[in-house]
Design an enzyme around this catalytic site. Structure first.
Site, PDB file in Angstrom:
ATOM      1  N   GLY A  12       0.774  -1.239   0.000  1.00  0.00           N
ATOM      2  CA  GLY A  12       0.000   0.000   0.000  1.00  0.00           C
ATOM      3  C   GLY A  12       0.802   1.284   0.000  1.00  0.00           C
ATOM      4  N   ASN A  14       1.535   3.049  -2.612  1.00  0.00           N
ATOM      5  CA  ASN A  14       0.846   3.996  -3.506  1.00  0.00           C
ATOM      6  C   ASN A  14      -0.407   4.557  -2.833  1.00  0.00           C
ATOM      7  OD1 ASN A  14       2.090   4.268  -6.343  1.00  0.00           O
ATOM      8  ND2 ASN A  14       2.321   2.102  -5.856  1.00  0.00           N
ATOM      9  N   MET A  91      -3.898  -7.067  -7.204  1.00  0.00           N
ATOM     10  CA  MET A  91      -3.392  -8.222  -7.950  1.00  0.00           C
ATOM     11  C   MET A  91      -4.503  -9.112  -8.530  1.00  0.00           C
ATOM     12  SD  MET A  91      -0.264  -7.582  -7.740  1.00  0.00           S
ATOM     13  CE  MET A  91       0.594  -9.048  -8.278  1.00  0.00           C
ATOM     14  N   ASN A 108      -4.980   2.660 -13.157  1.00  0.00           N
ATOM     15  CA  ASN A 108      -4.005   1.693 -12.627  1.00  0.00           C
ATOM     16  C   ASN A 108      -2.622   2.298 -12.730  1.00  0.00           C
ATOM     17  OD1 ASN A 108      -3.020  -0.955 -11.817  1.00  0.00           O
ATOM     18  ND2 ASN A 108      -2.308  -1.192 -13.920  1.00  0.00           N
ATOM     19  N   HIS A 110       1.289   1.157 -13.359  1.00  0.00           N
ATOM     20  CA  HIS A 110       2.127   0.038 -13.806  1.00  0.00           C
ATOM     21  C   HIS A 110       3.594   0.474 -13.740  1.00  0.00           C
ATOM     22  CE1 HIS A 110       3.144  -3.656 -15.872  1.00  0.00           C
ATOM     23  NE2 HIS A 110       3.993  -2.943 -16.583  1.00  0.00           N
TER      24      HIS A 110
END
Ligand code: GRF
Length: 209
Positions: A12, A14, A91, A108, A110
């Site tokens: 966590g 982010n 995930m 999202n 990446h």
């Protein structure tokens, strides 16, 4: 007020960057209404609780089949009146039912410069292993909208990060998080909160300041 549901599975960091950015005003007019994890042990749930944000686990293991899990997830997202779904290290493959219900309202992060090192199998340390194996001198991170493909949705922001001699997947992962992910994820949310991101023909257009 943009209402975020943040979906997580792990540490966590982010999520923490988003929480901190709301607290210090880098993100405005935005509220995290809930954090949902598929994994009951995710440290991200503790980060949310510490920040006073409703945090809950919806585990696929509690449901008879995948479809029922997806229904429960979508119902909870809707219940909180979500405007934007943020995948912050989630995930689980997001099913078409949720992607269609929240078209261009799911983002999202990446950990590479898409379209390099993305798609099926490119998650976690695998992304950085592949970048090092190729010998790229620059990698980075990408925030993008989520569509039905894997890492194929419209790109919102990208930030490049230098690869250094002697990097391991772990050191590169950490540098990309610190220098790119924790910056561009909050920036993308701030842009969306203020109506500055538009999608046309599979690309985004961002209003100038
Ligand atoms: C990050 O590397 C992100 O790019 C990827 O999953 C990781 C999540 O890390 N999608 P954290 O849980 O935010 O610390």
């Amino acid at each position: 007020m943009l209402k975020l549901t943040v979906l997580v599975s792990g540490g966590g960091t982010n999520l923490q960057a988003i929480i901190d950015s709301i607290a210090d005003g880098r993100i405005t007019d935005t509220e995290i209404v809930q954090v949902i994890s598929n994994n009951p042990k995710a440290y991200a749930l503790e980060r949310a609780a510490k920040a006073g944000i409703p945090a809950l686990c919806i585990s696929p293991k509690s449901y008879e089949n995948r479809e029922l899990f997806h229904e429960a997830l979508l119902a909870q997202i809707r219940k909180a009146d979500t405007d934007l779904i943020v995948l912050a290290g989630f995930m689980v493959v997001v099913p078409p039912s949720i992607i269609q219900a929240y078209k261009n309202r799911i983002i999202n992060i990446h950990p590479s410069l898409i379209p390099s090192f993305c798609g099926k199998g490119y998650y976690g340390l695998h992304v950085h292993e592949a970048a090092l194996a190729k010998g790229v001198k620059v990698s980075g991170a990408t925030v993008h909208f989520v569509d039905e493909g894997t890492d194929t949705g419209p790109i919102i922001l990208q930030k490049a990060v230098a690869v250094e001699q002697g990097d391991t997947p772990e050191t590169l992962q950490r540098r990309i998080m610190e220098q790119a992910e924790w910056k561009i994820m909050p920036q993308a949310i701030q842009l969306i909160a203020h109506g500055k991101v538009h999608v046309r023909d599979g690309r985004t257009f961002i209003d100038p300041d």
